[in-house]
Design a protein around this motif. Structure first.
Motif, PDB file in Angstrom:
ATOM      1  N   PHE A   1      -3.026  -1.296   1.964  1.00 11.64           N
ATOM      2  CA  PHE A   1      -1.726  -0.726   1.586  1.00 11.64           C
ATOM      3  C   PHE A   1      -1.794  -0.145   0.170  1.00 11.64           C
ATOM      4  O   PHE A   1      -1.320   0.972  -0.076  1.00 11.64           O
ATOM      5  CB  PHE A   1      -0.634  -1.788   1.682  1.00 11.64           C
TER       6      PHE A   1
ATOM      7  N   LEU B   1      -2.682   4.158   7.396  1.00 12.64           N
ATOM      8  CA  LEU B   1      -1.429   3.746   8.037  1.00 12.64           C
ATOM      9  C   LEU B   1      -1.667   3.271   9.467  1.00 12.64           C
ATOM     10  O   LEU B   1      -1.014   2.322   9.928  1.00 12.64           O
ATOM     11  CB  LEU B   1      -0.417   4.887   7.998  1.00 12.64           C
TER      12      LEU B   1
ATOM     13  N   LEU C   1      -2.914  -0.262   9.207  1.00  9.17           N
ATOM     14  CA  LEU C   1      -1.818  -1.178   8.896  1.00  9.17           C
ATOM     15  C   LEU C   1      -0.893  -1.370  10.093  1.00  9.17           C
ATOM     16  O   LEU C   1      -0.392  -2.476  10.330  1.00  9.17           O
ATOM     17  CB  LEU C   1      -1.037  -0.675   7.680  1.00  9.17           C
TER      18      LEU C   1
END
Length: 168
Positions: A118, A59, A62
């Motif tokens: 993802f 995360l 990202l």
């Protein structure tokens, strides 16, 4: 050094965000390996702990990519004007900024990689839920943790090439 406009670029630190991306991928590779190791030892708590850290690393990657893309968007990169340092090997022979081809290539490759990160985060969340529910203990092995880890490590390997091609 390619990016003038990457976050912190105005402060003379063009690769801070990209370095964060590389660091988060590297750390998440280690935590993913530790999850596999704990699975070999049939240690559910250890698998859960390291999967959580792996998901956080994914995360973070990202988030950095979203920040970079947003910044490049505001600099006009969506329309082929990715800001580049003078003397970069990405400048055209006459010193002008490359056409939209470079911009298209950059967003396609990094976007495709981001999609796979993802997907890996989603896979790791599924593995985390299964581990927390004791699914692997009931099976008597954590082999699926290792198989999903191979995907995560492959995406890590791809990042090395993306990083080398676009950022160094």
């Amino acid at each position: 050094r390619v990016w003038r406009a990457a976050p912190f670029g105005g402060a003379g630190l063009p690769l801070v965000c990209v370095s964060g991306m590389a660091g988060s991928r590297s750390v998440s590779a280690v935590t993913r390996g530790l999850a596999v190791h704990e699975g070999h030892n049939m240690n559910r708590k250890g698998v859960v702990k390291w999967l959580i850290w792996t998901i956080i690393g994914g995360l973070a990657f990202l988030g950095c990519q979203a920040w970079e893309w947003t910044h490049l968007y505001h600099e006009g990169a969506w329309w082929g004007r990715i800001p580049i340092y003078e003397g970069s090997h990405f400048l055209n022979a006459n010193g002008s900024i490359p056409s939209t081809n470079f911009s298209n290539f950059f967003f396609t490759i990094t976007g495709f990689h981001g999609f796979h990160v993802f997907s890996g985060v989603i896979i790791n969340v599924i593995m985390l839920i299964m581990a927390m529910n004791g699914a692997f203990d009931r099976k008597g092995h954590y082999l699926m943790i290792e198989k999903a880890g191979l995907y995560w490590h492959f995406v890590d390997l791809v990042w090395v090439f993306v990083f080398l091609c676009f950022y160094l």
